[in-house]
Write a protein that holds these residues in place. Structure first.
Motif: not given
Length: 317
Positions: A3-11, A223-226, A155-160
């Protein structure tokens, strides 16, 4: 699949943008993807252990296509074209860069900041750009729409939530038409980030390197974007590590603003209960006294404690 969060990429993108490492051209074309310097990307953004990995841009494109195929594996065979979906994401990424660079050219902004700073008119500069916030949100939404068909159900659940976080990040930057970012620059925030750059990279690596494999190959799954319990804890570990570095700068304001940014966007997630649980575990694990009266100190850093609890949370999730 990890699993992987988009937040680190944004930061990471935000930090590099402030430091001037991201130079968006005034006009981009999809053909530019063919000229991407993968070696430069590898050396600048991958952990040290992965910088010698022999992976090409074509390999990453295959990984993206594979992700689109697997995300739609439950559908009848032949009902979707994974190659077209992945190409749509590539094109949307180029259009996102075009869109954002059209709203805010980094070279022009830097020149305007240098001219306005001596006059104390930074708020005027950022008010102009913050009025374009609705268009920036539209740019991000269009890219997200292209991404959605290649996301799993989870991932779609976390996307919002991740979309709300991205929106809140923009809103924080443009709070009161840019007062926060104007104050950040006036209080030597960019200089503070610059002198802390290497340490922030270490914070990023120690908090998120575990999401990458020891070696990258075309067979590796993206990785999953969650934003689950483990990602929440790791993001907080990155926050505390980064803020502690910025507190060493000549003025405390930059660290206060960065910490406020983390807190502001965190409110849009369900991270706080997971963070509180780890903090409680950390407090209980600090100094312990045995029955014989001898004191045993468990010198656990926040990062090690958070990684331990994040692993447990991931297994329970």
């Amino acid at each position: 699949m990890s699993s992987w969060s988009l937040c680190p990429l944004l930061l990471a993108f935000a930090v590099h943008a402030v430091l001037g490492s991201v130079d968006l051209a005034g006009s981009l074309d999809p053909s530019l993807l063919e000229n991407v310097d993968v070696d430069q990307l590898r050396s600048n953004y991958l952990p040290q252990g992965l910088q010698n990995t022999n992976v090409t841009l074509a390999d990453f494109q295959k990984l993206l296509q594979s992700k689109c195929e697997k995300a739609n594996g439950h559908l009848p065979k032949g009902s979707i074209n994974a190659s077209d979906l992945s190409k749509s994401i590539e094109d949307a990424g180029v259009h996102l860069a075009e869109c954002l660079s059209g709203l805010a050219n980094m070279t022009e902004i830097q020149a305007e900041i240098e001219e306005a700073s001596p006059k104390g008119d930074l708020d005027v500069v950022f008010e102009k750009y913050c009025l374009r916030l609705p268009q920036a949100k539209t740019c991000l939404k269009n890219f997200n729409d292209a991404l959605l068909p290649c996301l799993t159900t989870d991932e779609k659940t976390h996307n919002a939530v991740l979309q709300r976080i991205a929106d809140k990040l923009l809103e924080f930057i443009c709070y009161k038409n840019g007062d926060q970012i104007a104050l950040f620059i006036a209080e030597e925030g960019p200089e503070c980030l610059q002198q802390s750059r290497e340490g922030i990279a270490n914070c990023l690596n120690s908090s998120f390197a575990g999401y990458l494999p020891k070696t990258i190959s075309p067979e590796w799954d993206l990785p999953q974007l969650v934003l689950g319990p483990k990602q929440c804890v790791d993001l907080y570990a990155f926050e505390t590590c980064t803020v502690s570095l910025l507190e060493k700068c000549d003025t405390i304001t930059p660290s206060n603003i960065v910490e406020s940014m983390f807190r502001y966007v965190r409110k849009e997630s369900s991270c706080q209960p997971h963070i509180d649980r780890v903090k409680l575990h950390h407090r209980r694990a600090l100094p312990l006294t045995s029955g014989s009266g001898s004191s045993v100190s468990l010198h656990l850093t926040w990062t090690s404690a958070s990684l331990l609890m994040a692993t447990l949370l991931a297994r329970l999730a």
